[in-house]
Design a protein around this motif. Structure first.
Motif, PDB file in Angstrom:
ATOM      1  N   ASP A 111       0.611  -1.083   0.264  1.00 58.23           N
ATOM      2  CA  ASP A 111       0.015   0.333   0.130  1.00 58.23           C
ATOM      3  C   ASP A 111       0.764   1.589  -0.204  1.00 58.23           C
ATOM      4  O   ASP A 111       0.304   2.162  -0.742  1.00 58.23           O
ATOM      5  CB  ASP A 111      -0.885   0.069   1.264  1.00 58.23           C
ATOM      6  N   LYS A 112       1.381   1.632   0.506  1.00 61.37           N
ATOM      7  CA  LYS A 112       2.991   1.875   0.586  1.00 61.37           C
ATOM      8  C   LYS A 112       3.186   2.729  -0.257  1.00 61.37           C
ATOM      9  O   LYS A 112       3.537   3.917  -1.461  1.00 61.37           O
ATOM     10  CB  LYS A 112       3.164   2.420   1.828  1.00 61.37           C
ATOM     11  N   GLU A 115       1.109   4.276  -2.680  1.00 56.91           N
ATOM     12  CA  GLU A 115       0.876   5.532  -2.508  1.00 56.91           C
ATOM     13  C   GLU A 115       2.352   6.215  -2.813  1.00 56.91           C
ATOM     14  O   GLU A 115       2.182   7.479  -3.192  1.00 56.91           O
ATOM     15  CB  GLU A 115       1.229   5.603  -0.675  1.00 56.91           C
ATOM     16  N   TYR A 116       3.145   5.661  -2.447  1.00 55.59           N
ATOM     17  CA  TYR A 116       4.115   6.451  -3.453  1.00 55.59           C
ATOM     18  C   TYR A 116       4.646   6.621  -4.785  1.00 55.59           C
ATOM     19  O   TYR A 116       4.509   7.271  -5.130  1.00 55.59           O
ATOM     20  CB  TYR A 116       5.600   6.028  -2.820  1.00 55.59           C
TER      21      TYR A 116
END
Length: 276
Positions: A111-112, A115-116
């Motif tokens: 998810d991170k 997001e990035y």
């Protein structure tokens, strides 16, 4: 009586169970199992007709064997198996929890990362927009610089043109001044010999007034106004009374530049007009 068949499955089950036992218990179980197999083989070699007592006796021996076998190795083996099972369950549980945590961390990491990626995508879009704005701004600056250079060149041309015009005007003013000075010097001569009066009027023009022309009225004035045009030539702007020969006399003085003859010829034209 009924016969008890010897099957390979029974011997294999015993072998597997014996192999599961360990240490001294395993060796004891092997001895007991070997005795049982020996008795079983002897029984198989007996005559085909068996009595019920022998069958009962054999079943009793089998039960005793199993009871003795279980008492020797079954309990400890079961405990070991249960212990291994519990240990395995705990290990599996710990691993499950560990990998579950790892999976959650992995999901969070994914998810991170996503997001990035989205942030990078937005930044790239923003950079592209800024790049387009910068390109447009550079184009405008370049265009303005070109206009500035054109303005500077045009201003320089205008300055040079203004300088030339100033030089021309200065030269004309100088020539006009010189002519006016010559006219002023001739004023006394004209007044004395031709009865002429010269006046400076508006717009740097000279008014010439003749008298003593009309013998009936000597004080009657005959006038014409003279100026110098932009080309630096003499130009009669008015005449009273009007003379038809003004244009011809004006053209002649421009060709000969003989101003005294020009004034004398105008006086002659006024004199001729007074006799009509």
């Amino acid at each position: 009586g009924a016969s008890l068949p010897a099957t390979p499955g029974t011997d294999q089950s015993l072998r597997a169970l014996l192999l599961g036992a360990g240490g001294a218990n395993q060796r004891a179980a092997v001895v007991v199992a070997a005795g049982g197999r020996l008795r079983f083989k002897r029984w198989c070699t007996m005559s085909q007709i068996k009595t019920e007592d022998e069958l009962i006796l054999f079943e009793k021996e089998i039960k005793e064997f199993w009871t003795k076998f279980k008492s020797i190795c079954g309990s400890e083996h079961v405990n070991q198996t249960l212990g291994l099972r519990e240990s395995c369950k705990e290990s599996i549980k710990a691993l499950s929890e560990k990998w579950s945590k790892k999976l959650k961390e992995g999901d969070l990491m994914i998810d991170k990362i996503q997001e990035y990626r989205n942030e990078i995508l937005q930044q790239n879009i923003c950079i592209e927009e800024k790049q387009e704005d910068l390109t447009e701004m550079n184009s405008k600056i370049k265009h303005e610089e070109e206009q500035k250079r054109d303005f500077i060149d045009r201003i320089q041309e205008l300055k040079e043109e203004l300088t030339r015009k100033k030089e021309i005007i200065s030269a004309k003013n100088k020539a006009t001044k010189e002519r006016l000075e010559r006219l002023s010097k001739s004023k006394e001569l004209f007044e004395e010999r031709l009865g002429l009066e010269i006046r400076r009027i508006y717009d740097e023009q000279l008014q010439f007034i003749f008298r003593c022309i009309d013998h009936k009225d000597p004080d009657k004035p005959y006038t014409f106004t003279l100026a110098i045009n932009e080309q630096g030539d003499y130009e009669v702007t008015s005449s009273s009374p009007p003379l038809d020969c003004i244009a011809e006399l004006q053209l002649k003085v421009r060709e000969t530049n003989n101003f005294a003859a020009f004034v004398a010829n105008i006086r002659k034209a006024f004199t001729a007009l007074s006799y009509k």
